[in-house]
Each structure stands twice: as structure tokens, then as C-alpha cells.
Design an enzyme around this catalytic site. Structure first.
Site, mmCIF file in Angstrom:
data_model
loop_
_atom_site.group_PDB
_atom_site.id
_atom_site.type_symbol
_atom_site.label_atom_id
_atom_site.label_comp_id
_atom_site.label_asym_id
_atom_site.label_seq_id
_atom_site.Cartn_x
_atom_site.Cartn_y
_atom_site.Cartn_z
ATOM 1 N N ASP A 10 3.309 25.087 44.911
ATOM 2 C CA ASP A 10 4.346 24.066 44.751
ATOM 3 C C ASP A 10 3.659 22.703 44.686
ATOM 4 O O ASP A 10 2.469 22.579 44.980
ATOM 5 C CB ASP A 10 5.305 24.123 45.959
ATOM 6 C CG ASP A 10 6.381 23.047 45.902
ATOM 7 O OD1 ASP A 10 6.972 22.841 44.830
ATOM 8 O OD2 ASP A 10 6.638 22.394 46.936
ATOM 9 N N SER A 11 4.462 21.687 44.382
ATOM 10 C CA SER A 11 3.938 20.317 44.366
ATOM 11 C C SER A 11 3.585 19.832 45.773
ATOM 12 O O SER A 11 2.882 18.851 45.928
ATOM 13 C CB SER A 11 4.986 19.377 43.785
ATOM 14 O OG SER A 11 6.170 19.435 44.577
ATOM 15 N N TYR A 42 6.257 15.937 41.740
ATOM 16 C CA TYR A 42 6.185 16.400 40.360
ATOM 17 C C TYR A 42 7.415 15.928 39.567
ATOM 18 O O TYR A 42 7.361 15.817 38.345
ATOM 19 C CB TYR A 42 6.158 17.936 40.305
ATOM 20 C CG TYR A 42 4.805 18.583 40.528
ATOM 21 C CD1 TYR A 42 3.686 17.847 40.942
ATOM 22 C CD2 TYR A 42 4.642 19.956 40.303
ATOM 23 C CE1 TYR A 42 2.458 18.473 41.143
ATOM 24 C CE2 TYR A 42 3.417 20.572 40.485
ATOM 25 C CZ TYR A 42 2.325 19.831 40.901
ATOM 26 O OH TYR A 42 1.110 20.452 41.085
ATOM 27 N N GLY A 43 8.518 15.713 40.295
ATOM 28 C CA GLY A 43 9.812 15.431 39.650
ATOM 29 C C GLY A 43 9.804 14.366 38.570
ATOM 30 O O GLY A 43 10.402 14.548 37.517
ATOM 31 N N CYS A 73 8.121 26.172 42.587
ATOM 32 C CA CYS A 73 8.500 24.780 42.350
ATOM 33 C C CYS A 73 9.385 24.775 41.109
ATOM 34 O O CYS A 73 8.983 25.296 40.062
ATOM 35 C CB CYS A 73 7.244 23.948 42.112
ATOM 36 S SG CYS A 73 7.562 22.253 41.604
ATOM 37 N N ASN A 74 10.573 24.212 41.242
ATOM 38 C CA ASN A 74 11.496 24.199 40.108
ATOM 39 C C ASN A 74 10.968 23.331 38.963
ATOM 40 O O ASN A 74 11.074 23.701 37.805
ATOM 41 C CB ASN A 74 12.860 23.672 40.549
ATOM 42 C CG ASN A 74 13.589 24.646 41.445
ATOM 43 O OD1 ASN A 74 14.400 25.422 40.999
ATOM 44 N ND2 ASN A 74 13.281 24.627 42.733
ATOM 45 N N SER A 75 10.407 22.168 39.316
ATOM 46 C CA SER A 75 9.933 21.238 38.278
ATOM 47 C C SER A 75 8.822 21.904 37.464
ATOM 48 O O SER A 75 8.811 21.835 36.222
ATOM 49 C CB SER A 75 9.402 19.952 38.915
ATOM 50 O OG SER A 75 10.305 19.465 39.873
ATOM 51 N N GLU A 152 9.844 15.491 52.337
ATOM 52 C CA GLU A 152 8.388 15.466 52.519
ATOM 53 C C GLU A 152 8.017 14.473 53.640
ATOM 54 O O GLU A 152 6.978 14.607 54.265
ATOM 55 C CB GLU A 152 7.703 15.096 51.187
ATOM 56 C CG GLU A 152 6.246 15.477 51.094
ATOM 57 C CD GLU A 152 5.961 16.895 50.554
ATOM 58 O OE1 GLU A 152 4.790 17.244 50.456
ATOM 59 O OE2 GLU A 152 6.899 17.671 50.253
ATOM 60 N N CYS A 184 15.557 22.730 43.958
ATOM 61 C CA CYS A 184 14.273 22.140 44.334
ATOM 62 C C CYS A 184 13.897 22.832 45.635
ATOM 63 O O CYS A 184 14.734 22.953 46.546
ATOM 64 C CB CYS A 184 14.439 20.643 44.547
ATOM 65 S SG CYS A 184 12.995 19.854 45.295
ATOM 66 N N HIS A 186 12.374 21.965 48.055
ATOM 67 C CA HIS A 186 12.434 21.125 49.260
ATOM 68 C C HIS A 186 13.835 21.102 49.872
ATOM 69 O O HIS A 186 13.995 20.809 51.053
ATOM 70 C CB HIS A 186 12.051 19.676 48.925
ATOM 71 C CG HIS A 186 10.583 19.471 48.754
ATOM 72 N ND1 HIS A 186 9.881 20.001 47.695
ATOM 73 C CD2 HIS A 186 9.686 18.795 49.503
ATOM 74 C CE1 HIS A 186 8.611 19.640 47.800
ATOM 75 N NE2 HIS A 186 8.468 18.915 48.893
HETATM 76 N N1 DGL Z 1 9.479 21.243 45.131
HETATM 77 C C1 DGL Z 1 9.652 20.621 43.843
HETATM 78 C C2 DGL Z 1 10.664 21.415 43.028
HETATM 79 O O1 DGL Z 1 11.109 22.493 43.408
HETATM 80 C C3 DGL Z 1 10.175 19.222 43.865
HETATM 81 C C4 DGL Z 1 9.478 18.114 44.509
HETATM 82 C C5 DGL Z 1 8.697 17.231 43.564
HETATM 83 O O2 DGL Z 1 9.271 16.303 42.949
HETATM 84 O O3 DGL Z 1 7.512 17.479 43.470
HETATM 85 O O4 DGL Z 1 11.028 20.965 41.963
#
Ligand code: DGL
Length: 277
Positions: A10-11, A42-43, A73-75, A152, A184, A186
Site C-alpha cells: 500500500d502507499s 498516492y491519492g 491500495c485502491n489508488s 495516517e 481507500c 485507510h
Molecule cells: N490507501 C490508499 C488507497 O487505498 C490511499 C491513501 C493515499 O492517498 O495514499 O487508495
């Protein structure tokens, strides 16, 4: 049978919510988790940049001989899952399809909300994934640009974050959704605050559990489950501060984190032995 570890990344720390479920579903599997905390978030990044990160991290995980990769990580899944699946031989799954499937199963009124980072929402990946399963579902996507930053920073409850959540989710409450995808990794840590804002009538869908289930099914189908009887190892690697990772990560994982290794990127040329063009 395949006794090698599963690589999950993940990010930052969010993907540890996926690791937590994987440990529940697959307690005998060894896991190598990489959190790219030095390059979080990452967003706001472009698809091209995220693809570069994803390929670099998968190369790194392959250098550690993983048998399977989970993009937790979704992004990153939105930006690069398809490209990565096309490029690599190792099986790779993301978190978007499992979450979409769970939401379609959960909704009664066929109105689903989706919240995520700018990268995830603007990719349209959730809309595509949901429409493939049920084209009649109404989807209400909202990009919540800075919500993962609160998590975070370990700020998951209290008036400030609740005010921000209200501001983002107001239109979803008015649209009458009955299921909300936490798009996300998070956001599961914000469940309490989000539930207070949207009310008990809205089911929160975290893709973590669905992803773990999909990993289990796929490993079994491919005959890649670990069969060794020795206790499995759990390895944590971060590109950022090890102590912060250990301290905050425990909240995401739901248990203490022991040793954390630090790896500084870019590494690609060292791993695959080629210079970037
Ligand atoms: N955990 C990341 C996701 O699922 C999001 C956080 C980020 O912006 O890095 O997209």
C-alpha cells in the site's frame, strides 16, 4: 502447494487492514508487507506516476520471491492493476473488484456510495466494476482528498475529523444510499466516525475482508496454499520512518508489530538489472 510468501503493499499503513483479514482467513500463510510511507499519499498522484511506483514495488517483492501479489491500495489498483496483470506472470489481485462485489450483494435499494482518493474516484474504476456486476445500480462517488491523511496522522475520531467527514458525505446521505464502499484502505479506521455521520441504516463495505477471501480462494484453486507446519513469518518493510510505522501500524493491524525494515526507493535498476530509459 507453494510455501513462499504472499506480497502485499500500500502507499502507507492502510493496507495493513487487508493484512489483518488475510491473517484471519489464511493463518498459515507467510506475508511480506511493504508500506510506501515515504511517498504517501498516492491519492493526488497521476496514473503514470502510480504505475511507475507499482511496477517498482512488484519488482521488489518478486526479488523477495513472493508467490502472489495483493495491491492493498485502491489508488494503486485503479491506476495499475490491469497493466501489472498484463506484464507479470505472478498472480496479482487488487481491492476494487472485491469491494464492488460486496457492495452489490449488500445493497437493497440499489443506491451505493463510494468514497476514495482523487486518483481512485477519477479513474472510474468502481463505477466500471459495479456496472459489470449490476448495470442497474445507482452509484454516487465522492473524492475525499485529505481523509487518508487524518488516518495516517492517527486522527480518526473527534470534532475536527467528524466535521470533515460530514462535509464530504452530506450529498451521499441526501441521495439515500444504503451501502457505502470505503474505497481507500485507510478508511476502515474511520468507521466509527463515518457511521455516526451516515447513520446505522447505511452498511459500510471494506474491501479488506472480500480481498482476503478472494486471495484464499485463488491460492486454493491454483494449489498454492502453504502447507509447512512451522509458524508463518510476517515481514514488514517501509520506505519511511520505521518507528512511526511500528507504532501507528499496530492500530491498523490490530496487534503489535515487531521488526520493521527500511527500504529506500528507487530500486528498480538494482532489482531487475536495467537502467531506466
Ligand atoms: N490507501 C490508499 C488507497 O487505498 C490511499 C491513501 C493515499 O492517498 O495514499 O487508495
Amino acid at each position: 502447494m507453494d510455501n513462499r510468501p504472499v506480497g502485499i503493499f500500500d502507499s502507507g499503513l492502510g493496507g495493513l487492514t487487508v493484512v489483518r483479514e488475510v491473517i484471519k482467513y489464511l493463518p498459515n500463510e507467510q506475508i511480506i508487507y511493504f508500506g510506501d510511507t515515504a511517498r504517501f499519499p498516492y491519492g493526488p498522484r497521476s496514473i503514470t506516476e502510480l504505475r511507475g511506483f507499482v511496477f517498482e514495488i512488484i519488482d521488489f517483492l518478486l526479488s523477495k520471491d513472493v508467490k502472489f501479489v495483493v495491491i492493498a491500495c485502491n489508488s494503486a489498483s485503479a491506476a495499475a492493476l490491469e497493466a501489472a496483470q498484463q506484464y507479470y506472470d505472478v498472480p496479482i489481485i487488487g481491492v476494487i473488484e472485491p469491494g464492488a462485489r460486496a457492495a452489490v450483494q449488500a445493497t437493497r435499494c440499489r443506491r451505493i456510495g463510494v468514497i476514495g482518493t482523487q486518483a481512485t474516484i477519477s479513474s472510474g474504476s468502481y463505477i466500471n466494476a459495479i456496472k459489470t456486476i449490476d448495470a442497474g445500480v445507482q452509484i454516487h462517488p465522492v473524492a475525499c482528498s485529505d481523509l487518508a491523511d487524518f488516518v495516517e496522522r492517527d486522527e480518526t475520531t473527534g470534532p475536527k475529523v467528524e466535521g470533515v467527514v460530514k462535509w464530504y458525505l452530506d450529498s451521499l446521505v441526501r441521495a439515500g444510499i444504503d451501502s457505502l464502499i470505503l474505497g481507500c484502505t485507510h478508511y476502515p479506521l474511520l468507521s466509527e466516525t463515518i457511521s455516526r455521520v451516515v447513520g446505522d441504516g447505511v452498511k459500510l463495505i471494506s474491501s479488506a475482508e472480500e480481498t482476503a477471501r478472494e486471495l484464499k480462494e485463488t491460492l486454493a484453486r491454483k494449489d498454492k496454499l502453504r502447507e509447512e507446519k512451522t509458524p508463518p513469518t510476517l515481514e514488514f518493510i517501509s520506505s519511511g520512518d520505521k518507528d512511526v510505522f511500528r507504532k501507528l501500524g499496530a492500530r491498523f493491524l490490530g496487534k503489535e508489530i515487531g521488526k520493521v525494515e527500511r527500504v529506500v526507493f528507487p530500486l528498480r535498476e538494482k532489482v531487475v538489472g536495467v537502467e531506466e530509459g
